[in-house]
Structure formats: C-alpha cells, structure tokens
Write a protein that holds these residues in place. Structure first.
Motif, PDB file in Angstrom:
ATOM      1  N   SER A  70     -13.190  24.710   4.284  1.00 42.03           N
ATOM      2  CA  SER A  70     -11.761  24.967   4.445  1.00 42.03           C
ATOM      3  C   SER A  70     -11.249  24.502   5.817  1.00 42.03           C
ATOM      4  N   ASP A  71     -12.133  24.015   6.683  1.00 48.75           N
ATOM      5  CA  ASP A  71     -11.745  23.642   8.039  1.00 48.75           C
ATOM      6  C   ASP A  71     -11.171  22.228   8.068  1.00 48.75           C
ATOM      7  N   ALA A  72     -10.193  22.030   8.956  1.00 44.23           N
ATOM      8  CA  ALA A  72      -9.577  20.698   9.070  1.00 44.23           C
ATOM      9  C   ALA A  72     -10.613  19.673   9.550  1.00 44.23           C
ATOM     10  N   GLY A  73     -11.554  20.133  10.379  1.00 41.25           N
ATOM     11  CA  GLY A  73     -12.603  19.230  10.862  1.00 41.25           C
ATOM     12  C   GLY A  73     -13.457  18.706   9.724  1.00 41.25           C
ATOM     13  N   PHE A  74     -13.725  19.557   8.742  1.00 41.24           N
ATOM     14  CA  PHE A  74     -14.492  19.148   7.563  1.00 41.24           C
ATOM     15  C   PHE A  74     -13.745  18.039   6.822  1.00 41.24           C
ATOM     16  N   ALA A  75     -12.451  18.268   6.589  1.00 39.04           N
ATOM     17  CA  ALA A  75     -11.650  17.288   5.844  1.00 39.04           C
ATOM     18  C   ALA A  75     -11.592  15.958   6.589  1.00 39.04           C
ATOM     19  N   GLY A  76     -11.453  16.042   7.916  1.00 39.43           N
ATOM     20  CA  GLY A  76     -11.367  14.823   8.717  1.00 39.43           C
ATOM     21  C   GLY A  76     -12.656  14.011   8.644  1.00 39.43           C
ATOM     22  N   LEU A  77     -13.782  14.705   8.791  1.00 44.22           N
ATOM     23  CA  LEU A  77     -15.080  14.020   8.734  1.00 44.22           C
ATOM     24  C   LEU A  77     -15.310  13.416   7.347  1.00 44.22           C
ATOM     25  N   ARG A  78     -14.933  14.188   6.331  1.00 42.50           N
ATOM     26  CA  ARG A  78     -15.131  13.752   4.950  1.00 42.50           C
ATOM     27  C   ARG A  78     -14.352  12.456   4.691  1.00 42.50           C
ATOM     28  N   THR A  79     -13.101  12.433   5.150  1.00 45.27           N
ATOM     29  CA  THR A  79     -12.274  11.236   4.962  1.00 45.27           C
ATOM     30  C   THR A  79     -12.880  10.041   5.705  1.00 45.27           C
ATOM     31  N   LEU A  80     -13.309  10.284   6.930  1.00 43.56           N
ATOM     32  CA  LEU A  80     -13.909   9.207   7.738  1.00 43.56           C
ATOM     33  C   LEU A  80     -15.143   8.625   7.053  1.00 43.56           C
ATOM     34  N   LEU A  81     -16.030   9.517   6.589  1.00 42.44           N
ATOM     35  CA  LEU A  81     -17.296   9.047   6.011  1.00 42.44           C
ATOM     36  C   LEU A  81     -17.064   8.369   4.663  1.00 42.44           C
ATOM     37  N   LEU A  82     -16.184   8.947   3.839  1.00 42.84           N
ATOM     38  CA  LEU A  82     -15.906   8.319   2.539  1.00 42.84           C
ATOM     39  C   LEU A  82     -15.267   6.956   2.744  1.00 42.84           C
ATOM     40  N   ASP A  83     -14.427   6.857   3.756  1.00 47.29           N
ATOM     41  CA  ASP A  83     -13.798   5.574   4.070  1.00 47.29           C
ATOM     42  C   ASP A  83     -14.854   4.539   4.460  1.00 47.29           C
ATOM     43  N   ARG A  84     -15.808   4.952   5.285  1.00 47.71           N
ATOM     44  CA  ARG A  84     -16.885   4.027   5.691  1.00 47.71           C
ATOM     45  C   ARG A  84     -17.758   3.634   4.494  1.00 47.71           C
ATOM     46  N   LEU A  85     -17.829   4.545   3.501  1.00 49.84           N
ATOM     47  CA  LEU A  85     -18.605   4.240   2.289  1.00 49.84           C
ATOM     48  C   LEU A  85     -17.800   3.403   1.303  1.00 49.84           C
ATOM     49  N   GLY A  86     -16.523   3.213   1.608  1.00 47.75           N
ATOM     50  CA  GLY A  86     -15.668   2.411   0.713  1.00 47.75           C
ATOM     51  C   GLY A  86     -15.185   3.200  -0.487  1.00 47.75           C
ATOM     52  N   VAL A  87     -15.096   4.530  -0.335  1.00 51.20           N
ATOM     53  CA  VAL A  87     -14.628   5.385  -1.435  1.00 51.20           C
ATOM     54  C   VAL A  87     -13.350   6.077  -0.964  1.00 51.20           C
ATOM     55  N   ALA A  88     -12.323   6.126  -1.825  1.00 57.27           N
ATOM     56  CA  ALA A  88     -11.106   6.860  -1.457  1.00 57.27           C
ATOM     57  C   ALA A  88     -11.422   8.344  -1.443  1.00 57.27           C
ATOM     58  N   ALA A  89     -10.915   9.072  -0.423  1.00 59.59           N
ATOM     59  CA  ALA A  89     -11.268  10.479  -0.265  1.00 59.59           C
ATOM     60  C   ALA A  89     -10.879  11.307  -1.492  1.00 59.59           C
ATOM     61  N   ASP A  90      -9.742  11.005  -2.120  1.00 55.40           N
ATOM     62  CA  ASP A  90      -9.329  11.828  -3.263  1.00 55.40           C
ATOM     63  C   ASP A  90     -10.184  11.537  -4.504  1.00 55.40           C
ATOM     64  N   ALA A  91     -10.913  10.400  -4.477  1.00 53.82           N
ATOM     65  CA  ALA A  91     -11.793  10.097  -5.612  1.00 53.82           C
ATOM     66  C   ALA A  91     -13.190  10.654  -5.376  1.00 53.82           C
ATOM     67  N   GLY A  92     -13.465  11.077  -4.119  1.00 57.19           N
ATOM     68  CA  GLY A  92     -14.812  11.520  -3.782  1.00 57.19           C
ATOM     69  C   GLY A  92     -15.028  12.945  -4.170  1.00 57.19           C
TER      70      GLY A  92
END
Ligand SMILES: Nc1ncnc2c1ncn2[C@@H]1O[C@H](COP(=O)(O)OP(=O)(O)OP(=O)(O)O)[C@@H](O)[C@H]1O
Ligand SMILES: [Mg+2]
Length: 245
Positions: free
Chosen positions: A223-245
């Motif tokens: 539920s933390d904003a830091g979690f969401a931020g990291l998740r978006t960053l890593l999914l982006d580096r993996l070439g996956v859209a965050a909402d699809a992950g």
C-alpha cells in the motif's frame, strides 16, 4: 570454465567481477557482469525469461563447471541452494532428507528444530510424496537452513506454488532470513515478490546488471507509494506496462 572462485578477500559475502558465460558461439549469456552482495543482505534478481538468471545462480553455486566462460567469483565457504522443485530424495523420510550429509551427533535434533521452524513439526517420518507442494518446499528450506549457510541461493523457489501459499512462504522466508541472516540471492519472475522480500532488487539484461535499486523498509508494503514507484520503475525496465503487470 576458467572462473577463479575461492576464499573471500573482503567483507562482501558475494563478489563477482567481469563474469562471462556462453553456451554457444553466437553470443554470451553473461557479458561482464559485476555484483556484490553484503553479508546478511537479501537481493532479488529479476529479468526477462532467458536473460541468464539461472545461469548466474548456477555459476555462484559452482554448478556450471562445464560451461564456457571466465571471470572472478568469490562466495562464502557455506552455500545452500533451493530450486523450484524441492529435490527431496523420494526414498528418504523428511527428517533424513533434511539432515542428509550433515555431520555431528546433534544432526537429528538440529533437523527436527529446522522442521519446526518451517512449521513441519510432527512430519519428520513422512515420505516426500505425502507432503503437499508447499510443504515440500518448506522441507527444502529446512534442509538449506539447517546447514546455517552464509549464502542462500534460491531459483524461483515459489514458482510452482499457488498464490496463497506463495504469500505464506514469503512471510516464512523473511522470518527465517531475519533469524539466520544468510546473504540471499533470490531469482524470481515476480516483481511484487522481489520488492516485498528484498533489501535490493537487481535486474539483469543483456548479460549485465541493468538496474540495481535499494528497497526501503516502508516500500515493502504493497500500500506504500514507494512500493508503487519501484514496481513501475522495474516493470518499465522489463518492458511491461505497470497496469498490465
Ligand atoms: N545447459 C544449457 N545449454 C544450452 N543453452 C543453455 C543452457 N542453459 C541455459 N541456456 C541458455 O542460456 C540462456 C539463459 O538461460 P537461463 O536459464 O539462465 O535464463 P533465465 O533468466 O533463468 O530464464 P527463466 O526466467 O526462463 O528461468 C537461454 O537462452 C538458455 O537457452
Ligand atoms: Mg531460470
């Protein structure tokens, strides 16, 4: 293989320098990878399928002596490995699997204690086939931790488990690691799992460390904003859209 593995020369638990591995002449899987893991540090390793995560783990475990490559690898004397399947010996009871190869008069007591730690007290005399998949993985964790390794290598250890069992295993692994403090390298496909469990997440791409991020304690909570931020960053580096992950 011409890797130079040996005793530690620094305070790092794992030190990898300029590691190369290849399976054919077309190109390398690991292409000059550098990595340090501190004692007691929990590192999650993510990356697209086929990027060399298992290749790196096997190199650290010393399980790739017939693979072409070079580079410097320093790991502690005591290393345990956990795989996606428990690899329990089917002809040995659970306690005998856990203490297999362990020396000392107190081996059975240590094995019982390790089984209790993973919630399998009372199952010592069961055969592996009598345990569920999650229980077998817990027995595999007990087998690793009873050796008090300085380095725990885990390759998708929860990959074959259902979602609820995975979440229970996350809590268990975190608790065990906090109690025993091995350095950990956990390979996972699951970005959320990486952030929830690790002190650091590294992303492998093109045979090197592409991204290396520290996870603050607060960011481990979904539920933390830091979690969401990291998740978006890593999914982006993996070439996956965050909402699809
Ligand atoms: N024993 C082998 N012989 C030939 N090629 C191999 C061997 N092991 C791995 N490879 C190749 O090396 C590359 C990296 O494989 P590796 O198993 O390390 O990937 P991975 O990142 O663990 O993938 P996954 O997420 O699917 O488990 C792949 O292209 C794979 O086909
Ligand atoms: Mg793999």
């Amino acid at each position: 293989m011409a890797a130079d593995s040996g005793g530690l020369t620094t305070a790092a638990a794992v030190r990898v320098r300029n590691l190369h591995r290849s399976f054919n002449k077309d190109g390398g899987v690991l292409n000059g990878l550098d990595l340090d893991i501190a004692p007691g540090e929990f590192v999650a390793l993510i990356g697209r399928s086929g990027t060399g995560k298992s290749t790196l783990l096997r190199a650290l475990a010393g399980l790739d002596r017939d693979v072409a490559g070079h580079g410097r690898i320093e790991v502690p004397a005591s290393v345990s490995v956990v795989f996606q399947d428990s690899r329990l010996l089917p002809w040995k009871r659970i306690l005998d699997n856990v203490i297999f190869g362990l020396r000392g008069a107190d081996a059975a007591d240590r094995g019982r204690q390790a089984l209790a730690e993973v919630g399998l007290a009372g199952r010592e005399r069961a055969w592996p086939y009598q345990l569920s998949g999650g229980e077998q993985q817990r027995a595999a964790l007990a087998r690793s931790l009873v050796r008090e390794p300085q380095l725990l290598l885990a390759d998708e250890p929860f990959g074959a488990l259902d979602a609820l069992t995975r979440i229970r295993m996350h809590a268990l692994l975190r608790k065990l690691c906090e109690a025993h403090r091995p350095a950990v390298l956990l390979v996972t496909h699951d970005v959320d799992e990486a952030i929830v469990l690790a002190d650091r997440v590294i992303l492998l791409d093109a045979g090197v460390v592409d991204t290396d991020v520290r996870v603050e304690l607060t960011s481990r909570s979904r539920s933390d904003a830091g979690f969401a931020g990291l998740r978006t960053l890593l999914l982006d580096r993996l070439g996956v859209a965050a909402d699809a992950g």
